[in-house]
Design an enzyme around this catalytic site. Structure first.
Site, PDB file in Angstrom:
ATOM      1  N   HIS A  47      -2.391  10.106  -0.542  1.00  0.00           N
ATOM      2  CA  HIS A  47      -2.385   8.738  -1.417  1.00  0.00           C
ATOM      3  C   HIS A  47      -2.525   9.058  -2.919  1.00  0.00           C
ATOM      4  O   HIS A  47      -2.147   8.241  -3.804  1.00  0.00           O
ATOM      5  CB  HIS A  47      -3.786   8.035  -0.912  1.00  0.00           C
ATOM      6  CG  HIS A  47      -3.737   7.165   0.035  1.00  0.00           C
ATOM      7  ND1 HIS A  47      -3.997   7.768   1.422  1.00  0.00           N
ATOM      8  CD2 HIS A  47      -3.341   5.671   0.238  1.00  0.00           C
ATOM      9  CE1 HIS A  47      -3.939   6.368   2.232  1.00  0.00           C
ATOM     10  NE2 HIS A  47      -3.736   5.371   1.348  1.00  0.00           N
ATOM     11  N   ASP A  51       4.534 -14.062  11.848  1.00  0.00           N
ATOM     12  CA  ASP A  51       3.233 -14.675  11.547  1.00  0.00           C
ATOM     13  C   ASP A  51       2.372 -13.433  11.394  1.00  0.00           C
ATOM     14  O   ASP A  51       1.856 -13.139  12.789  1.00  0.00           O
ATOM     15  CB  ASP A  51       2.919 -15.697  12.353  1.00  0.00           C
ATOM     16  CG  ASP A  51       1.723 -16.393  11.823  1.00  0.00           C
ATOM     17  OD1 ASP A  51       0.741 -15.601  11.249  1.00  0.00           O
ATOM     18  OD2 ASP A  51       1.345 -17.597  12.165  1.00  0.00           O
ATOM     19  N   LYS A  76      -6.875  -0.652  11.982  1.00  0.00           N
ATOM     20  CA  LYS A  76      -6.477  -1.061  10.684  1.00  0.00           C
ATOM     21  C   LYS A  76      -5.413  -0.212  10.325  1.00  0.00           C
ATOM     22  O   LYS A  76      -4.250  -0.789   9.855  1.00  0.00           O
ATOM     23  CB  LYS A  76      -7.340  -0.971   9.314  1.00  0.00           C
ATOM     24  CG  LYS A  76      -7.117  -1.631   8.327  1.00  0.00           C
ATOM     25  CD  LYS A  76      -6.339  -0.997   7.485  1.00  0.00           C
ATOM     26  CE  LYS A  76      -5.813  -1.498   6.066  1.00  0.00           C
ATOM     27  NZ  LYS A  76      -5.063  -0.660   5.005  1.00  0.00           N
ATOM     28  N   GLU A 127       0.922  -1.165  -0.136  1.00  0.00           N
ATOM     29  CA  GLU A 127      -0.129  -0.104   0.073  1.00  0.00           C
ATOM     30  C   GLU A 127       0.880   1.241   0.073  1.00  0.00           C
ATOM     31  O   GLU A 127       1.731   1.369   0.617  1.00  0.00           O
ATOM     32  CB  GLU A 127      -0.772   0.031   1.253  1.00  0.00           C
ATOM     33  CG  GLU A 127      -1.950   1.103   1.183  1.00  0.00           C
ATOM     34  CD  GLU A 127      -2.861   1.242   2.450  1.00  0.00           C
ATOM     35  OE1 GLU A 127      -3.166   0.169   3.211  1.00  0.00           O
ATOM     36  OE2 GLU A 127      -3.673   1.960   2.644  1.00  0.00           O
TER      37      GLU A 127
HETATM   38  P1  NAD Z   1      10.212 -22.748  16.003  1.00  0.00           P
HETATM   39  O1  NAD Z   1       9.509 -24.157  16.792  1.00  0.00           O
HETATM   40  O2  NAD Z   1      10.533 -22.854  14.731  1.00  0.00           O
HETATM   41  O3  NAD Z   1      11.006 -22.232  16.961  1.00  0.00           O
HETATM   42  C1  NAD Z   1      11.144 -22.277  18.445  1.00  0.00           C
HETATM   43  C2  NAD Z   1      12.276 -22.984  19.124  1.00  0.00           C
HETATM   44  O4  NAD Z   1      13.430 -22.655  18.991  1.00  0.00           O
HETATM   45  C3  NAD Z   1      11.985 -23.097  20.572  1.00  0.00           C
HETATM   46  O5  NAD Z   1      11.054 -23.962  20.784  1.00  0.00           O
HETATM   47  C4  NAD Z   1      13.605 -23.492  20.993  1.00  0.00           C
HETATM   48  O6  NAD Z   1      13.464 -25.212  20.888  1.00  0.00           O
HETATM   49  C5  NAD Z   1      14.199 -23.305  19.786  1.00  0.00           C
HETATM   50  N1  NAD Z   1      15.069 -21.742  20.227  1.00  0.00           N
HETATM   51  C6  NAD Z   1      16.659 -21.558  20.017  1.00  0.00           C
HETATM   52  N2  NAD Z   1      17.093 -20.425  20.435  1.00  0.00           N
HETATM   53  C7  NAD Z   1      15.791 -19.781  21.137  1.00  0.00           C
HETATM   54  C8  NAD Z   1      15.816 -18.714  21.832  1.00  0.00           C
HETATM   55  N3  NAD Z   1      16.756 -17.697  21.877  1.00  0.00           N
HETATM   56  N4  NAD Z   1      14.776 -18.289  22.120  1.00  0.00           N
HETATM   57  C9  NAD Z   1      13.434 -19.151  22.190  1.00  0.00           C
HETATM   58  N5  NAD Z   1      13.617 -20.455  21.566  1.00  0.00           N
HETATM   59  C10 NAD Z   1      14.497 -20.787  20.938  1.00  0.00           C
HETATM   60  O7  NAD Z   1       9.048 -21.595  16.229  1.00  0.00           O
HETATM   61  P2  NAD Z   1       7.826 -21.212  17.253  1.00  0.00           P
HETATM   62  O8  NAD Z   1       8.337 -19.990  17.490  1.00  0.00           O
HETATM   63  O9  NAD Z   1       7.754 -22.113  18.452  1.00  0.00           O
HETATM   64  O10 NAD Z   1       6.597 -21.282  16.151  1.00  0.00           O
HETATM   65  C11 NAD Z   1       6.257 -20.129  15.388  1.00  0.00           C
HETATM   66  C12 NAD Z   1       5.725 -20.591  14.045  1.00  0.00           C
HETATM   67  O11 NAD Z   1       4.400 -21.351  14.189  1.00  0.00           O
HETATM   68  C13 NAD Z   1       5.445 -19.721  13.089  1.00  0.00           C
HETATM   69  O12 NAD Z   1       5.878 -20.091  11.844  1.00  0.00           O
HETATM   70  C14 NAD Z   1       3.938 -19.587  12.970  1.00  0.00           C
HETATM   71  O13 NAD Z   1       3.360 -19.243  11.683  1.00  0.00           O
HETATM   72  C15 NAD Z   1       3.517 -21.140  13.321  1.00  0.00           C
HETATM   73  N6  NAD Z   1       2.105 -21.507  13.686  1.00  0.00           N
HETATM   74  C16 NAD Z   1       1.439 -20.634  14.424  1.00  0.00           C
HETATM   75  C17 NAD Z   1       0.086 -20.537  14.849  1.00  0.00           C
HETATM   76  C18 NAD Z   1      -0.752 -19.837  15.527  1.00  0.00           C
HETATM   77  O14 NAD Z   1      -0.338 -18.444  15.667  1.00  0.00           O
HETATM   78  N7  NAD Z   1      -2.000 -20.054  15.634  1.00  0.00           N
HETATM   79  C19 NAD Z   1      -0.141 -22.225  15.171  1.00  0.00           C
HETATM   80  C20 NAD Z   1       0.622 -23.093  14.588  1.00  0.00           C
HETATM   81  C21 NAD Z   1       1.958 -22.756  13.957  1.00  0.00           C
END
Ligand code: NAD
Length: 421
Positions: free
Chosen positions: A376, A278, A262, A84
Site C-alpha cells: 500500500h 448491485d 472484506k 482503493e
Molecule cells: P430488470 O427488471 O431490469 O430486468 C430483468 C428482466 O429482463 C426480466 O424480468 C426479463 O423480463 C427481462 N429479460 C430479458 N432477457 C432476459 C434474460 N436473458 N434473462 C433474464 N431476464 C431477461 O432487472 P432485475 O434483474 O429483475 O432487477 C435488478 C435491479 O433491481 C437492480 O438494479 C437492483 O439494484 C434492483 N433491486 C434490488 C433489490 C435488492 O437487492 N434487495 C430490491 C429492489 C430492486
C-alpha cells in the site's frame, strides 16, 4: 486476433502508459474505437438523471484491469472499478501464481432467486400452509404470468416453500417463491411476482400479506471457485504453513473473518460496480451466507494438498445479471461486459468468485509474509504528498523519499516539499 496470442498473461502491465494499456485491452476484447473512447468519457447527464433522483452530477472512481486470469481454461482481462490502491495489483499477482496450476476452476448452481411473502393474522397456520402447497400450480402460474419474457428464456417461478415462523407478534407464514431468473439479477422480476401473488395468498389463507420482496440471502444461487497456489512460487512450504496459520484465525474468529471477507469483497465489488450490478445486494448476500452456521466465519477455506501446495476455495451467493438493472444503461458497464467477453450471468458470477478468491489469497499471503502495508505504501505516499500540496513531478519525488525513509506522514511530506522547492 488469433487464438494463440489471446492471453491475459501480461507482464509489467502497470509500467506501460495508459494509452498502450488501452490498445492491449482493445485488441484482446475486440473493442471499437468508439468503445475505447468511452474509457475517458463521462456519463451523460440525461442518463444520470434517469438513473437516480435529484441528480447533480456524476462521481468518478478509477477503472482498471486485472491481468493474468485463467478461469475454466479461458483467459480474462477483468475490469475493476475501485478507489482503493493495491487491489488490482494484488489480484493480478495472485492470478499469475494460480495460472501455474491451471488457474481457477468454478462450479455454479442454477440462477435461482428467492422471493419472500409474509402472511400474518392466520387462524389455522398448519391448515393454511397445507392449502398453499395444494395450490402450488396455480400460484406458480400466476407468478409466471407476470414475466412472459423470463419464461420465454427458460426461467420463471419454479417452486415454492412454506415456512412457519414464530415471532413476538405471533405466528406467521413466509412463502418462499423460487424463481429462475436466467441472465438477470432478478430483484425486479421476483418482487413483481411476489406483489402479484399477495391477493391470491390472502384468499387461500384468510390472512393478511405484509412484506413481498426478494431475499438477498440468495443461497440457492451459489458459485464456487477453487485454485491451487504453487508452494515454490509462494516461497516454500513454510510460507504455505504460515498462510494456513493466518487463515485459521478467520475460520474461528468473527473479528478476523470480517476483515478477511472484506478482502474478498475488494475484488468482487470492483467487478460488480464495473458491470453495473448491485454491490449492496452481493455484499448483503455474502455476509449473511458467512453467518449461515450461526457464527460469522470466513467465506473461503484453505488447506495444503499432498504436494505441499496451497488449495483455496471460495463459495458464496452471486446474484448478478448481464441484462436489466443499471448494467444495460451505463455505457461503461456495457463496455466492461464486452471486455470480459461474457455470454451469461453465470459466467460473470464465475469470474466474480475467482476474482474474490485471488484477492483473498493475495491479502492473506501478504499478511503472512511482508505484511499488508508494504504494497500500500507507494500509492499511499503519493496521496500524502498530494495532501501536503505536491504537484506534478513533486508528487513522485516526495513519495519516493518518504517510502525510502519508511516514514509516510503528512508533516514529513510538508518538510520534504519545502526542501525540494
Ligand atoms: P430488470 O427488471 O431490469 O430486468 C430483468 C428482466 O429482463 C426480466 O424480468 C426479463 O423480463 C427481462 N429479460 C430479458 N432477457 C432476459 C434474460 N436473458 N434473462 C433474464 N431476464 C431477461 O432487472 P432485475 O434483474 O429483475 O432487477 C435488478 C435491479 O433491481 C437492480 O438494479 C437492483 O439494484 C434492483 N433491486 C434490488 C433489490 C435488492 O437487492 N434487495 C430490491 C429492489 C430492486
Amino acid at each position: 486476433m488469433s487464438k494463440e496470442i489471446k492471453t491475459s498473461k501480461i507482464s509489467g502491465f502497470y509500467k506501460i502508459p495508459i494509452a498502450e494499456r488501452v490498445k492491449i485491452v482493445k485488441k484482446f476484447s475486440d473493442l471499437s474505437n468508439e468503445d475505447a473512447r468511452l474509457f475517458t468519457s463521462y456519463l451523460d447527464m440525461d442518463i444520470a438523471e434517469r438513473m437516480i433522483e435529484n441528480t447533480l452530477g456524476t462521481f468518478e472512481i478509477p477503472l482498471g484491469i486485472a491481468v493474468n486470469f485463467l478461469i475454466n481454461g479461458k483467459d480474462y482481462l477483468i475490469p475493476m472499478a475501485i478507489e482503493e490502491s493495491s487491489v488490482i495489483a494484488a489480484a493480478s499477482n495472485a492470478a499469475k501464481i494460480a495460472r501455474i496450476k491451471d488457474g481457477f476452476k468454478t462450479e455454479c448452481s442454477e440462477p435461482l432467486m428467492i422471493g419472500q411473502i409474509q402472511i400474518l393474522h392466520i387462524n389455522d397456520i398448519a391448515g393454511a400452509a397445507k392449502k398453499i402447497l395444494g395450490k402450488k400450480k396455480e400460484i406458480l402460474n400466476l407468478a409466471n404470468d407476470q414475466d412472459k419474457v423470463l419464461v420465454k428464456f427458460g426461467g420463471g417461478a419454479k417452486d415454492l416453500e412454506v415456512r412457519i415462523l414464530d415471532s413476538p407478534i405471533g405466528k406467521m407464514i413466509v412463502v418462499h417463491l423460487i424463481v429462475d431468473v436466467r441472465d438477470a439479477m432478478g430483484a425486479n422480476a421476483v418482487n413483481t411476482m411476489c406483489e402479484a401473488l399477495a391477493p391470491m395468498l390472502e384468499e387461500i389463507t384468510g390472512g393478511k400479506v405484509r412484506l413481498r420482496i426478494l431475499t438477498n440471502l440468495a443461497d440457492k444461487r451459489i458459485v464456487k471457485a477453487k485454485a491451487v497456489f504453487d508452494k515454490e512460487k509462494m516461497g516454500g512450504e513454510h510460507i504455505v504453513d504460515a498462510f494456513l496459520e493466518s487463515y485459521n484465525l478467520a475460520a474461528i474468529d468473527p473479528y478476523r473473518a470480517a476483515t478477511h471477507n472484506k478482502g474478498i469483497m475488494n475484488g468482487i465489488d470492483a467487478l460488480i460496480i464495473a458491470t453495473g450490478n448491485d454491490f449492496r445486494a452481493i455484499e448483503a448476500g455474502a455476509h449473511a451466507y458467512a453467518s449461515r452456521s450461526g457464527q460469522y466465519t470466513s467465506l473461503s477455506t484453505y488447506h495444503k494438498n499432498e504436494n505441499g501446495d496451497l488449495v483455496g476455495e471460495l463459495e458464496l451467493p452471486m446474484a448478478v445479471g448481464i441484462v436489466g438493472g443499471a448494467g444495460n444503461i451505463h455505457p461503461k458497464a456495457i463496455l466492461c461486459k464486452k471486455i470480459l467477453g461474457i455470454k451469461t450471468a453465470r459466467e460473470l458470477a464465475e469470474v466474480g468468485v475467482s476474482l474474490g478468491l485471488a484477492q483473498n489469497f493475495a491479502a492473506v499471503f501478504a499478511l503472512s509474509t511482508v505484511g499488508i502495508q508494504k504494497g500500500h505504501m507507494s500509492l499511499h505516499a503519493k496521496n500524502i504528498a498530494v495532501m501536503a500540496g505536491a504537484i506534478g513531478d513533486e508528487i513522485e519525488k516526495v513519495a519516493d523519499i518518504m517510502v525510502k525513509e519508511g516514514k509516510i506522514k503528512l508533516d514529513r511530506a510538508e518538510e520534504i516539499l519545502k526542501e525540494i522547492r
